[in-house]
Motif scaffolding. Structure first.
Motif, PDB file in Angstrom:
ATOM      1  N   ASP A 109     -60.682 -30.549  29.028  1.00  9.88           N
ATOM      2  CA  ASP A 109     -61.916 -30.846  29.761  1.00  9.88           C
ATOM      3  C   ASP A 109     -62.049 -32.319  30.127  1.00  9.88           C
ATOM      4  OD1 ASP A 109     -62.461 -32.102  27.365  1.00  9.88           O
ATOM      5  OD2 ASP A 109     -64.286 -30.959  26.929  1.00  9.88           O
ATOM      6  N   GLY A 110     -60.928 -33.056  30.088  1.00 10.98           N
ATOM      7  CA  GLY A 110     -60.956 -34.487  30.372  1.00 10.98           C
ATOM      8  C   GLY A 110     -61.062 -35.334  29.123  1.00 10.98           C
ATOM      9  N   ARG A 111     -61.422 -34.675  28.010  1.00 12.52           N
ATOM     10  CA  ARG A 111     -61.553 -35.394  26.745  1.00 12.52           C
ATOM     11  C   ARG A 111     -60.746 -34.756  25.622  1.00 12.52           C
ATOM     12  NH1 ARG A 111     -66.351 -34.485  28.889  1.00 12.52           N
ATOM     13  NH2 ARG A 111     -66.775 -32.815  27.396  1.00 12.52           N
ATOM     14  N   ALA A 112     -60.838 -33.446  25.505  1.00  4.26           N
ATOM     15  CA  ALA A 112     -60.213 -32.754  24.378  1.00  4.26           C
ATOM     16  C   ALA A 112     -59.529 -31.482  24.855  1.00  4.26           C
ATOM     17  CB  ALA A 112     -61.273 -32.421  23.326  1.00  4.26           C
ATOM     18  N   VAL A 113     -58.589 -31.004  24.051  1.00  2.00           N
ATOM     19  CA  VAL A 113     -57.893 -29.743  24.322  1.00  2.00           C
ATOM     20  C   VAL A 113     -58.457 -28.680  23.391  1.00  2.00           C
ATOM     21  CG1 VAL A 113     -55.673 -28.548  24.371  1.00  2.00           C
ATOM     22  CG2 VAL A 113     -55.795 -30.970  24.988  1.00  2.00           C
ATOM     23  N   GLU A 114     -58.833 -27.544  23.986  1.00  2.00           N
ATOM     24  CA  GLU A 114     -59.341 -26.417  23.215  1.00  2.00           C
ATOM     25  C   GLU A 114     -58.395 -25.238  23.375  1.00  2.00           C
ATOM     26  OE1 GLU A 114     -64.107 -26.611  23.638  1.00  2.00           O
ATOM     27  OE2 GLU A 114     -62.998 -26.485  25.530  1.00  2.00           O
ATOM     28  N   ALA A 115     -58.312 -24.427  22.330  1.00  2.00           N
ATOM     29  CA  ALA A 115     -57.454 -23.248  22.340  1.00  2.00           C
ATOM     30  C   ALA A 115     -58.318 -22.004  22.179  1.00  2.00           C
ATOM     31  CB  ALA A 115     -56.423 -23.334  21.216  1.00  2.00           C
ATOM     32  N   PHE A 116     -58.360 -21.158  23.205  1.00  2.00           N
ATOM     33  CA  PHE A 116     -59.136 -19.923  23.179  1.00  2.00           C
ATOM     34  C   PHE A 116     -58.196 -18.750  22.911  1.00  2.00           C
ATOM     35  CE2 PHE A 116     -61.690 -22.827  25.733  1.00  2.00           C
ATOM     36  CZ  PHE A 116     -62.977 -22.597  25.254  1.00  2.00           C
ATOM     37  N   ASP A 117     -58.411 -18.083  21.791  1.00  2.00           N
ATOM     38  CA  ASP A 117     -57.526 -17.017  21.317  1.00  2.00           C
ATOM     39  C   ASP A 117     -58.102 -15.661  21.697  1.00  2.00           C
ATOM     40  OD1 ASP A 117     -56.179 -15.084  19.853  1.00  2.00           O
ATOM     41  OD2 ASP A 117     -56.157 -16.216  17.976  1.00  2.00           O
ATOM     42  N   GLY A 118     -57.447 -14.992  22.654  1.00  2.00           N
ATOM     43  CA  GLY A 118     -57.824 -13.639  23.049  1.00  2.00           C
ATOM     44  C   GLY A 118     -56.754 -12.639  22.675  1.00  2.00           C
ATOM     45  N   ARG A 119     -56.053 -12.892  21.567  1.00  2.00           N
ATOM     46  CA  ARG A 119     -54.995 -11.994  21.111  1.00  2.00           C
ATOM     47  C   ARG A 119     -55.592 -10.669  20.629  1.00  2.00           C
ATOM     48  NH1 ARG A 119     -49.701 -10.870  21.853  1.00  2.00           N
ATOM     49  NH2 ARG A 119     -48.429 -10.847  19.963  1.00  2.00           N
ATOM     50  N   GLU A 120     -54.873  -9.582  20.892  1.00  2.00           N
ATOM     51  CA  GLU A 120     -55.321  -8.270  20.448  1.00  2.00           C
ATOM     52  C   GLU A 120     -55.320  -8.187  18.910  1.00  2.00           C
ATOM     53  OE1 GLU A 120     -52.809  -7.640  24.215  1.00  2.00           O
ATOM     54  OE2 GLU A 120     -52.803  -8.955  22.464  1.00  2.00           O
ATOM     55  N   THR A 121     -56.085  -7.242  18.384  1.00  2.00           N
ATOM     56  CA  THR A 121     -56.137  -7.038  16.938  1.00  2.00           C
ATOM     57  C   THR A 121     -55.757  -5.600  16.591  1.00  2.00           C
ATOM     58  OG1 THR A 121     -58.496  -6.519  17.083  1.00  2.00           O
ATOM     59  CG2 THR A 121     -57.909  -8.789  16.525  1.00  2.00           C
ATOM     60  N   ALA A 122     -55.260  -5.428  15.376  1.00  2.00           N
ATOM     61  CA  ALA A 122     -54.942  -4.084  14.887  1.00  2.00           C
ATOM     62  C   ALA A 122     -56.233  -3.344  14.547  1.00  2.00           C
ATOM     63  CB  ALA A 122     -54.053  -4.180  13.653  1.00  2.00           C
ATOM     64  N   PRO A 123     -56.284  -2.040  14.805  1.00  2.00           N
ATOM     65  CA  PRO A 123     -57.474  -1.257  14.441  1.00  2.00           C
ATOM     66  C   PRO A 123     -57.767  -1.329  12.946  1.00  2.00           C
ATOM     67  CG  PRO A 123     -56.017   0.005  15.886  1.00  2.00           C
ATOM     68  CD  PRO A 123     -55.264  -1.221  15.487  1.00  2.00           C
ATOM     69  N   ALA A 124     -59.011  -1.104  12.590  1.00  2.00           N
ATOM     70  CA  ALA A 124     -59.419  -1.158  11.178  1.00  2.00           C
ATOM     71  C   ALA A 124     -58.699  -0.113  10.342  1.00  2.00           C
ATOM     72  CB  ALA A 124     -60.931  -0.977  11.069  1.00  2.00           C
ATOM     73  N   ALA A 125     -58.293   0.996  10.981  1.00  2.00           N
ATOM     74  CA  ALA A 125     -57.631   2.068  10.242  1.00  2.00           C
ATOM     75  C   ALA A 125     -56.121   1.861  10.118  1.00  2.00           C
ATOM     76  CB  ALA A 125     -57.900   3.409  10.920  1.00  2.00           C
ATOM     77  N   ALA A 126     -55.582   0.796  10.736  1.00  2.00           N
ATOM     78  CA  ALA A 126     -54.135   0.572  10.698  1.00  2.00           C
ATOM     79  C   ALA A 126     -53.693   0.130   9.309  1.00  2.00           C
ATOM     80  CB  ALA A 126     -53.739  -0.479  11.727  1.00  2.00           C
TER      81      ALA A 126
END
Length: 599
Positions: A109-126
């Motif tokens: 953003d001109g000042r800092a680097v941010e990392a946005f994690d949209g990785r998939e997740t395993a189902p609760a029953a896995a």
């Protein structure tokens, strides 16, 4: 303005306005015009690179690049453009990414680097036995891929919404207008999509996908065929008006869950509760220092659950303790002595990757910090293992003198993905790598989009032969390890942004991105020249070379140093934008149909 944009003609503004008016909450200030639709090449098409002054966007398909261009032209931010690009890629490059998958996004953003994690997740029953057969042995890879078993909770849309809330300038709904227009009016099937559909067999077994991608005779739609996707347009309209809840709750979510759980031969465990509960994460970017040709850089990449930034920084860092920096290109190509050093360094990095890297919410880093793997003294120690002959298979190291309780993960295939690089008029930048994993994901189509097979990025075997657990095993709610390597490069002294880069390509993403970084920072190439270099790498096994790109003498020299050389197609899809004295210079991979646009 690049000549590619000048060649794009528009349909009437009235039609565009009509499309936008029907998209809830859309302001007529942004009017998307549908460009002429080029038929991108599927093989190797030389590209010149593109110079721009104010902003630039690079994506894997010309229609997606153009959507991002029009958003930037209308005053949108880099995040705004990335959202528009992703939605169009869902339509025109369905084999690689989409709203049914996940993504990692780096933002400056001109000042800092941010990392946005949209990785998939395993189902609760896995459970960790998800990919084990009744006899307790791991499934074959494709047995796990096709069907519902491999589908994780998609993360891309919620992640993009989080990023937009922080850094968006145009209204969320406007950003869907390009993809909605193209889905309703149709887009021309590209040569690459046609080629991949012709070679694909499992996709045809899904009746929905068969009816959409193939003609009544079962043949893929020909190049230039205008393909419409009204179901996806309807989903995109709902997302535009209602936000991510349109995907994660209600009828679309129910359709996804039903598709996964009702697969006739390989059902999965995804539930409505899993969909509703998904949350993206904001993480600290993983940044490391790198020196080349008398200049110091700051390389920022994505932290675990991605292994990309660590493996790239380890490989480049180990090379700094070898003579690699004294070896120039030979007749424009990496030489055998340099390739020997690079692939040996990469073997050491991949050994550590297999031993240590997994979802940090489930697995602690060695010595309490991922940076222990990048300590200069540790990398110097690892570099001492490189000799005149190839080690063939490296063993993991022990950073910080702390032994791990995990077993190394065996090698396993990784595929898929797309990369987007953007710099907006304010100099804010995005590097985003996005995926549904294998080509066409789980081969399950719902409401006009494909579902991911991301759970196959977990280790199929939960333990080694002695019962020691593997860090990247399946666990409920866990994010599978990735190789995606979105990267932002800065001048260390001034903090000035120098480059946004990344690539698709499974585990080889690490090498494709690393090649581009080394080519620009060490060999002084521009982004397009570095992308064009032949590909190479290893996943801690054979030395891989892009076929027909290296002379026989190079191959023979590597074999004489003990390398088991395999020449194969290494179809990277690199995009990169680098800062210049007058603005920006963008490069796109000649191996795919991507392009760069900007003013």
């Amino acid at each position: 303005m690049p000549s590619t944009h000048k060649a794009l003609s528009a349909i009437t503004a009235a039609l565009a306005l009509a499309l936008l008016a029907s998209c809830a909450s859309t302001d007529a200030a942004f009017t998307y015009t549908v460009p002429q639709q080029p038929e991108g090449a599927s093989g190797y098409t030389d590209k010149p690179g593109w110079s721009t002054h104010t902003f630039a966007v690079a994506a894997a398909n010309p229609l997606a690049t153009d959507a991002g261009y029009q958003i930037l032209k209308a005053g949108g931010s880099a995040i705004d453009a990335a959202i528009a690009v992703q939605m169009v890629l869902t339509l025109v490059e369905p084999q690689s990414s989409g709203i049914g998958g996940g993504a990692f996004l780096l933002h400056f953003d001109g000042r800092a680097v941010e990392a946005f994690d949209g990785r998939e997740t395993a189902p609760a029953a896995a459970t960790e036995t998800l990919f084990l057969k009744p006899d307790g042995k791991p499934m074959a890879f494709m047995e796990g891929v096709v069907g519902g078993r491999s589908v994780g909770v998609p993360g891309t849309v919620r992640m993009l919404h989080m990023a937009h809330q922080a850094h968006g300038k145009l209204p969320w709904a406007q950003l869907f207008a390009p993809a909605i227009a193209l889905a309703e009016q149709g887009f021309k099937v590209s040569a690459r999509l046609n080629t991949l559909l012709a070679a694909e067999q499992a996709l045809r077994k899904d009746p929905v996908a068969l009816a959409y991608f193939y003609d009544p005779a079962g043949q893929p739609w020909p190049v230039g065929h205008v393909l419409k996707n009204p179901e996806l347009a309807q989903v995109l309209r709902a997302l535009a008006s209602s936000g991510p809840s349109a995907l994660y709750q209600g009828p679309v979510a129910q359709a996804v869950v039903d598709k996964v759980r009702a697969h006739p031969s390989n059902p999965g465990l995804l539930s409505m509760a899993d969909m509703a509960a998904y949350q993206p994460k904001k993480r600290a970017a993983l940044c490391s220092d790198y020196a080349a040709q008398g200049r110091s850089y700051r390389l920022c990449g994505f932290p675990p659950p991605s292994s990309g930034a660590i493996a790239i920084a380890q490989t480049l860092g180990i090379l700094q303790h070898t003579p690699a920096g004294t070896l120039p290109l030979a007749d424009g190509l990496p030489s055998a002595p340099w390739l020997h050093l690079y692939t040996e360094a990469a073997r050491l990095a991949f050994a550590d990757r297999a031993q240590y890297v997994a979802d940090p919410d489930f697995v602690d880093p060695p010595a309490g910090t991922w940076m222990s793997l990048l300590e200069p003294s540790y990398l110097a120690q690892r570099a001492q293992l490189i000799g005149a002959q190839s080690m063939k298979v490296a063993k993991p190291g022990v950073p910080g003198a702390t032994k791990t309780s995990y077993a190394p993960m065996p090698n396993q295939p990784e595929y898929g993905t797309s990369h987007i690089s953007i710099v907006d008029a304010q100099g804010h930048a995005v590097a985003m790598t996005t995926t549904i994993e294998d080509a066409f994901g789980a081969r399950q189509m719902v409401k006009g989009f494909l579902l991911n097979n991301e759970l196959t990025d977990f280790s199929f075997a939960p333990t080694d032969a002695s019962g020691t657990p593997i860090a990247n095993r399946v666990q409920p709610g866990k994010r599978p390890r990735s190789s995606m390597s979105p990267t932002l490069v800065f001048d260390q002294a001034t903090g000035k942004l120098l480059m946004s880069a990344g690539s698709p390509g499974g585990a080889l993403i690490i090498h494709y991105t690393g090649k581009t970084l080394y080519g620009t920072l060490n060999w002084g190439l521009n982004a397009q020249q570095a992308i064009k270099l032949p590909n190479f790498g290893t996943t801690n096994g054979p030395t891989l070379l892009e076929q027909k790109r290296f002379p026989a003498a190079t191959v023979d020299a590597l074999k004489a140093m003990g390398h088991e050389v395999r020449e194969l197609d290494m179809t990277s899809g690199l995009q990169a934008i680098q800062a210049t004295a007058s603005g920006y210079f963008g490069g796109a991979d000649p191996r795919r149909e991507g392009m760069v646009m900007g003013d």
